[in-house]
Design an enzyme around this catalytic site. Structure first.
Site, PDB file in Angstrom:
ATOM      1  N   TYR A   9     -25.293 -42.030 -59.199  1.00  8.03           N
ATOM      2  CA  TYR A   9     -24.059 -42.455 -59.882  1.00  8.03           C
ATOM      3  C   TYR A   9     -24.367 -42.853 -61.332  1.00  8.03           C
ATOM      4  CZ  TYR A   9     -20.029 -45.508 -60.900  1.00  8.03           C
ATOM      5  OH  TYR A   9     -18.936 -46.112 -61.463  1.00  8.03           O
TER       6      TYR A   9
ATOM      7  N   SER B  69     -20.418 -47.337 -66.794  1.00  6.60           N
ATOM      8  CA  SER B  69     -20.850 -48.420 -65.908  1.00  6.60           C
ATOM      9  C   SER B  69     -22.193 -48.974 -66.363  1.00  6.60           C
ATOM     10  CB  SER B  69     -20.986 -47.847 -64.497  1.00  6.60           C
ATOM     11  OG  SER B  69     -21.725 -48.709 -63.675  1.00  6.60           O
TER      12      SER B  69
ATOM     13  N   LYS C 281     -23.070 -41.037 -64.810  1.00  8.53           N
ATOM     14  CA  LYS C 281     -22.369 -41.756 -65.876  1.00  8.53           C
ATOM     15  C   LYS C 281     -23.144 -41.630 -67.200  1.00  8.53           C
ATOM     16  CE  LYS C 281     -18.742 -43.466 -63.726  1.00  8.53           C
ATOM     17  NZ  LYS C 281     -17.385 -43.022 -64.093  1.00  8.53           N
TER      18      LYS C 281
END
Lengths: 327, 327
Positions: free
Chosen positions: A151, A127, A155
């Site tokens: 998050y 992402s 990632k």
């Protein structure tokens, strides 16, 4: 060829499987078997009813990764994750699913290869959340990953693992940093990024949508069709030309909200545009102001990944793929 | 103030403790207790005999991190790691010690803080091995971390964790990316980087040293005294000015092997230089050619971290600290 999609019940997973069904040769080799896994049992596409297995399995639970990998898939497309908002709200769950689940998968592949030679292609959905403000005007391929969410951190860590496991010869990995997907099909949701899709999708079917930010907000987009295309290309490309830097910012379209609306006017007329209701939301404005706005995704483009170049295309793709070609 | 040094038996750990003993006020507040931990029991410095605890403990074993953190140190200086060569040779051990051990420490701090408010300063020894070739001429503060070793990957992952745990308010962390330490005291060792120190340290005491590379090899250095200074400064500085990007490339000296030798000539004369024997080693040359040569460590300098500006200083520090001030 045995293809495994983990996170196959999600939006990109389902679209990817639909595309494989519609274009069976798209991976370059015949698909002899297909494993579709997710925490809920993914739908079984009719075209694959004879060669597909569907599995409800949670990658983050003990033994799940080994169970998946014991079937030795040639291509593993790992899309499973909990989303940004949930990873921020639930620290333990975010690390468990997004980091430990992915690491368990990578480890299971390595262990399988210790048993008997095994070098699958592993595609990991990353992402642009791996980047954090302040940004340069365009984020280049060598800008550092300083995420400002858990998050994004998860990632970015998986990207590092993917590169190291690839360098060590445990698998042949590519990390695919997805732009914001637009127009996201389905119902409006409460994700802070939802409005980017909502202000097009709802007016295209005669419904009202809320715009919580200014028209001068800029962001980075690709269509669901492009997202699927990234994984298809990554599954079949020659990885010998990538080198050890295996995590790639995908190409996309940098556009203003105002440009979304202009494209909507061109394609569906002012009547559609008039369905967009402006309701400024300071919370969403603050969240969105921390997001990346533009990238120079040169490496991925040079490696053959492609995306849209204007919002008219993004809207036309939605009309073709979701609305039967008609507004 | 309770200070904990994990990896206290290593070279930097020992020098740090010596410095705290020699300058008890160097952290800005009185040290009321000191915990020195390592996989082997670290030496107990006489100056701290009444207030120090020494512990033989392996951070990567179950429960060790909790045991360390239960004493709620105010400053935790985490220097423990297995080195690059070992992390590359033993994949499992590298990830277990360098990644899982560090993560266990961070988690233990978070859990302790869930029990009762706790926000220690955490200083993590990282490395310029987080970077991988090809490099720009000078590696800036926003260059990406694409390590080409498992050790560098483990350090880069811990940096991401440190930044996220700090952002979430679980502790107040700073990642310290150390240059190659020169002149490393002690015996010549077989590390590929050993010769950078050997060609100065051995001739300074009238012994022969081997130079396996060309004099035009450039690298990035700081003295052991500077390394200790980085941690002292990081322990006492105002972290409010750093922002969320908590991993800092430390200042250092970019110098050629030839410049090391010129400085040796100035300080110890041609007789010392004549003790350097040239024995080109293609293996070492290849390893060293992958290492970073120069950095623009602007952020750390602006935050008050300092290092040497020429090799004469580095040699003089060695003479003062290791040779009683005399050549």
């Amino acid at each position: 060829m045995h293809v495994m999609v983990i996170g196959a019940a999600g939006m990109i997973g389902r679209k990817l499987v639909e595309r494989l069904a519609a274009e069976p040769g798209s991976l370059g080799r015949e698909i002899a078997s297909l494993t579709l896994a997710d925490v809920v049992e993914p739908p079984l596409p009719p075209a694959f009813s004879s060669l597909a297995t569907t599995l409800a399995i949670d990658l983050s639970t003990e033994g799940s990764a080994e169970r998946l990998i014991s079937s030795r898939p040639d291509v593993i497309i790992h899309l499973a994750a909990i989303v940004s908002g949930e990873a921020e709200a639930d620290f333990d769950k975010g690390y468990l699913v997004n980091l430990d689940g992915t690491r368990a998968l990578f480890e299971a592949i390595r262990r399988e290869g210790e048993r008997e030679r095994y070098l699958p292609r592993v595609l990991f959905a990353s992402s642009i959340a791996v980047f954090g403000q302040p940004f340069p005007e365009k984020i280049g391929d060598e800008f550092f990953t300083t995420p400002l969410t858990s998050y994004g951190t998860q990632k970015a860590i998986c990207e590092l693992l993917l590169a190291d496991y690839t360098r060590r010869g445990f698998f042949d990995g590519i990390g695919i940093r997805l732009p914001t997907i637009c127009i996201r099909p389905g119902k409006p949701n409460k994700a802070a990024s939802g409005f980017f899709s909502n202000i097009l999708r709802e007016p295209l079917v005669g419904q009202e949508a809320i715009l919580p930010v200014d028209e001068k907000v800029r962001h980075w987009f690709a269509s669901p069709r492009s997202a699927v295309g990234f994984f298809i290309h990554a599954a079949r490309m020659d990885t010998g030309v990538i080198g050890p830097r295996r995590n790639l910012t995908m190409p996309g379209l940098s556009a203003l909200v105002g440009e979304e609306i202009e494209a909507l006017a061109r394609i569906a007329g002012q009547k559609a545009v008039s369905l967009i209701r402006r309701e400024p939301d300071p919370v969403i404005q603050t969240i969105v102001s921390g997001w990346a706005t533009d990238f120079d995704a040169r490496r991925a483009r040079e490696l053959g990944f492609t995306a849209e170049s204007n919002f008219d295309e993004i809207i036309r793709i939605h009309i073709e793929d979701e609305l039967g070609g008609r507004v």
